[in-house]
Each structure stands twice: as C-alpha cells, then as structure tokens.
Design a protein around this motif. Structure first.
Motif, PDB file in Angstrom:
ATOM      1  N   THR A 174       0.791  -1.235   0.000  1.00  0.00           N
ATOM      2  CA  THR A 174       0.000   0.000   0.000  1.00  0.00           C
ATOM      3  C   THR A 174       0.820   1.280   0.000  1.00  0.00           C
ATOM      4  O   THR A 174       0.256   2.366  -0.077  1.00  0.00           O
ATOM      5  CB  THR A 174      -0.935   0.033   1.222  1.00  0.00           C
ATOM      6  N   GLU A 175       2.151   1.181   0.082  1.00  0.00           N
ATOM      7  CA  GLU A 175       2.983   2.380   0.161  1.00  0.00           C
ATOM      8  C   GLU A 175       4.271   2.223  -0.651  1.00  0.00           C
ATOM      9  O   GLU A 175       4.808   1.119  -0.745  1.00  0.00           O
ATOM     10  CB  GLU A 175       3.373   2.685   1.608  1.00  0.00           C
ATOM     11  N   VAL A 176       4.765   3.337  -1.156  1.00  0.00           N
ATOM     12  CA  VAL A 176       6.130   3.425  -1.672  1.00  0.00           C
ATOM     13  C   VAL A 176       6.947   4.132  -0.600  1.00  0.00           C
ATOM     14  O   VAL A 176       6.531   5.158  -0.049  1.00  0.00           O
ATOM     15  CB  VAL A 176       6.177   4.209  -2.996  1.00  0.00           C
ATOM     16  N   ILE A 177       8.123   3.579  -0.285  1.00  0.00           N
ATOM     17  CA  ILE A 177       8.926   4.061   0.831  1.00  0.00           C
ATOM     18  C   ILE A 177      10.292   4.504   0.330  1.00  0.00           C
ATOM     19  O   ILE A 177      11.035   3.716  -0.277  1.00  0.00           O
ATOM     20  CB  ILE A 177       9.094   2.968   1.896  1.00  0.00           C
ATOM     21  N   ALA A 178      10.619   5.766   0.576  1.00  0.00           N
ATOM     22  CA  ALA A 178      11.928   6.303   0.229  1.00  0.00           C
ATOM     23  C   ALA A 178      12.897   6.028   1.372  1.00  0.00           C
ATOM     24  O   ALA A 178      12.570   6.222   2.542  1.00  0.00           O
ATOM     25  CB  ALA A 178      11.836   7.800  -0.037  1.00  0.00           C
ATOM     26  N   LEU A 179      14.091   5.574   1.024  1.00  0.00           N
ATOM     27  CA  LEU A 179      15.116   5.252   2.016  1.00  0.00           C
ATOM     28  C   LEU A 179      16.292   6.223   1.885  1.00  0.00           C
ATOM     29  O   LEU A 179      16.513   6.768   0.801  1.00  0.00           O
ATOM     30  CB  LEU A 179      15.591   3.810   1.797  1.00  0.00           C
ATOM     31  N   PRO A 180      17.012   6.477   2.969  1.00  0.00           N
ATOM     32  CA  PRO A 180      16.934   5.790   4.259  1.00  0.00           C
ATOM     33  C   PRO A 180      15.978   6.403   5.261  1.00  0.00           C
ATOM     34  O   PRO A 180      15.749   5.835   6.322  1.00  0.00           O
ATOM     35  CB  PRO A 180      18.374   5.917   4.768  1.00  0.00           C
ATOM     36  N   GLN A 181      15.394   7.578   4.968  1.00  0.00           N
ATOM     37  CA  GLN A 181      14.551   8.248   5.960  1.00  0.00           C
ATOM     38  C   GLN A 181      13.159   7.624   6.101  1.00  0.00           C
ATOM     39  O   GLN A 181      12.423   7.939   7.019  1.00  0.00           O
ATOM     40  CB  GLN A 181      14.400   9.739   5.619  1.00  0.00           C
ATOM     41  N   ARG A 182      12.797   6.773   5.167  1.00  0.00           N
ATOM     42  CA  ARG A 182      11.521   6.054   5.192  1.00  0.00           C
ATOM     43  C   ARG A 182      10.300   6.965   5.030  1.00  0.00           C
ATOM     44  O   ARG A 182       9.249   6.747   5.625  1.00  0.00           O
ATOM     45  CB  ARG A 182      11.355   5.236   6.472  1.00  0.00           C
ATOM     46  N   GLN A 183      10.433   7.999   4.208  1.00  0.00           N
ATOM     47  CA  GLN A 183       9.236   8.761   3.865  1.00  0.00           C
ATOM     48  C   GLN A 183       8.317   7.851   3.041  1.00  0.00           C
ATOM     49  O   GLN A 183       8.768   7.193   2.102  1.00  0.00           O
ATOM     50  CB  GLN A 183       9.583   9.998   3.045  1.00  0.00           C
ATOM     51  N   ALA A 184       7.053   7.801   3.400  1.00  0.00           N
ATOM     52  CA  ALA A 184       6.115   6.875   2.758  1.00  0.00           C
ATOM     53  C   ALA A 184       5.031   7.645   2.016  1.00  0.00           C
ATOM     54  O   ALA A 184       4.528   8.661   2.492  1.00  0.00           O
ATOM     55  CB  ALA A 184       5.482   5.954   3.793  1.00  0.00           C
ATOM     56  N   LEU A 185       4.698   7.150   0.839  1.00  0.00           N
ATOM     57  CA  LEU A 185       3.629   7.723   0.026  1.00  0.00           C
ATOM     58  C   LEU A 185       2.567   6.659  -0.187  1.00  0.00           C
ATOM     59  O   LEU A 185       2.873   5.546  -0.644  1.00  0.00           O
ATOM     60  CB  LEU A 185       4.181   8.194  -1.321  1.00  0.00           C
ATOM     61  N   LYS A 186       1.333   6.984   0.141  1.00  0.00           N
ATOM     62  CA  LYS A 186       0.239   6.046  -0.077  1.00  0.00           C
ATOM     63  C   LYS A 186       0.152   5.699  -1.559  1.00  0.00           C
ATOM     64  O   LYS A 186       0.126   6.580  -2.416  1.00  0.00           O
ATOM     65  CB  LYS A 186      -1.081   6.654   0.387  1.00  0.00           C
ATOM     66  N   ALA A 187       0.111   4.401  -1.862  1.00  0.00           N
ATOM     67  CA  ALA A 187       0.103   3.953  -3.256  1.00  0.00           C
ATOM     68  C   ALA A 187      -0.574   2.587  -3.331  1.00  0.00           C
ATOM     69  O   ALA A 187       0.093   1.544  -3.314  1.00  0.00           O
ATOM     70  CB  ALA A 187       1.519   3.874  -3.798  1.00  0.00           C
TER      71      ALA A 187
END
Length: 265
Positions: A174-187
């Motif tokens: 359900t999410e795309v996660i940017a690393l390393p900070q783990r910002q998440a976008l609902k997807a």
C-alpha cells in the motif's frame, strides 16, 4: 518483446501518477513476462504515450542460477531504454523459520504459496541475501537502486536491512517508501491472483472496485505477474484498468515515486 522505444516519463509533475510494475522477472518466467509486456505496450501505443516500467528481477528464482545470454542482453536493453530494474529477492522462496500463529501461516503459506522470502528473516539473514543480490547485479553491470520483497512481505528486521544494504527505495502493498529516511507515500496496488478460478473471479471484482475507490489517489500501482496474460478474463480486466488509468495519470517508475515521497514527506 521488441526493444522498446526510449522513454522519458517520470517528472512527477502531474496531480495523479501511475506505476506499472512487472514482478518475477527471471529466465524461467521470461516467456510469460514478454507476453504481459506485449499487452502493456499495446495499451501504451493505443494511448499514444511512452510508458516507463519497473521490472522486479529475481537473480536465482527458486534456486535456478541459469543466466541465458539472450535474457541478460534483454535486461540491458530494457535498462538502456529507460526502464527501471529493481531487486526482487534472491530466490523468491521462503526458507525462514516456521510460521508463528495463524495469521503468519496464512500469509506465508497460502497468500504467497511459500514465496515470501523476506517475511521472517533476521536482520543479518536479510542483509546477506540483499548483499548477494546487489553483488550479482553489479557483476553483470545492472543498476538496481530499489528493492521489493516478494509479495511485499518484510519482517521489521528485513526492512532495516534494506536501508543498510544501500537501497534507495522499497514498497509495501500500500505504500512506496523512500530510504533511508523512510518517507512513505500512499500507493494502493492493483494485483491479481490467478492460481484458481475463485481467486481470478475475486481479483477482477476487487481490483475494479479498488481502482474506482483510488481514482483520486495521488499514486496508483498496477502490479503485474508473468501469468497475468494467460487467462482472458484477467487479461481483459487489467488491460481495461490500465487503459483507463493512462487517460488521466502520468506514468512513473518506482524510483521516481520514491522521489515524490521524499518531496511530499
């Protein structure tokens, strides 16, 4: 599949976006992959757009280490044409400890048919697999900045290992996660199960409903598998949903979706 035209999509400037992702890219599944990609290409051509894809590559599918030269050349052509390659496990086979509890048993043995490779690994076990996968890709000259766990199942320790291994993005169902900070976008993901007739019927109904519910969601994902062109009812459903999405959404690769997550996060 013919070599695709160079793609330029993915500037993350529209109000609604779409990621088209192909799972289980491996020599043993290559024929199915090409059938699916042929239908994807026809949808894109009908819409008059270039469609950048994300291909999830499994180095040793179910322990198979074969690497045909034609398959490797094809991976390089796809990357050269602008499509994104991501690591999709090492073997795509769950060899972790026995499931604990009914929920975990259902997820690992029925939902995924024993393919949730990273569902129950320790940090050290996951890191070893991730580093082996990265070394495999590097030795072949393939760039893979993203990692997607088979069936999106990751133990908390595995998620930590993904960032430690140097990957720039991952995702859940359900999410795309940017690393390393783990910002998440609902997807939310449109994904089909084809192993049985009742699964196919339920998949068609559920994904049609989900696509409607997600019509205003910033990012939608169409998650395809090599068997998704084998059943006419499933094929009609997802090509119809893709055709509809391409009328109003801008196609992105998962890496670009992660950049969007960083910006919005």
């Amino acid at each position: 599949m013919a070599t695709p035209r160079p793609v330029t999509g993915g500037k993350a400037c529209s109000t609604r976006d779409l990621c088209v992702v192909l799972h289980d890219v491996a020599p043993s599944r290559w024929e199915g992959c090409q059938r699916v990609l042929g239908h994807v290409r026809r949808c894109a051509d009908a819409a008059g757009i270039e469609l950048p894809l994300t291909l999830l590559v499994v180095p040793h599918m179910h322990g198979d280490t074969a690497l045909p030269a034609r398959y490797l050349r094809w991976l390089h052509r796809m990357a050269g044409a602008g499509h994104e390659l991501c690591l999709h496990g090492l073997t795509h086979r769950d060899e972790g400890p026995p499931a604990r509890g009914l929920r975990e048993h259902l997820l690992r043995r029925h939902y995924t048919a024993g393919e949730g490779e990273f569902a129950a690994l320790t940090r050290e076990q996951a890191l070893a697999k991730l580093r082996e996968g990265r070394a495999w890709a590097k030795a072949l000259g393939l760039s893979m900045d993203g990692f997607v766990a088979p069936a999106w199942l990751m133990s908390p320790a595995s998620l930590k290992a993904v960032g430690k291994a140097g990957f720039r993005h991952t995702c859940t169902l359900t999410e795309v996660i940017a690393l390393p900070q783990r910002q998440a976008l609902k997807a939310p993901s449109l994904v089909f199960s084809t192993r049985a007739a009742w699964r196919r019927q339920l998949s068609r109904a559920w994904n049609t409903y989900l696509a409607h519910q997600a019509r205003d969601t910033r990012l939608l994902r169409l998650e395809l598998h090599p068997g998704d062109a084998e059943h006419p009812d499933i094929l009609r459903c997802w090509t119809g949903l893709l055709t509809e999405a391409l009328r109003s959404r801008m196609p992105l690769r998962l890496g670009e979706a992660a950049m969007l997550a960083r910006r919005l996060g």
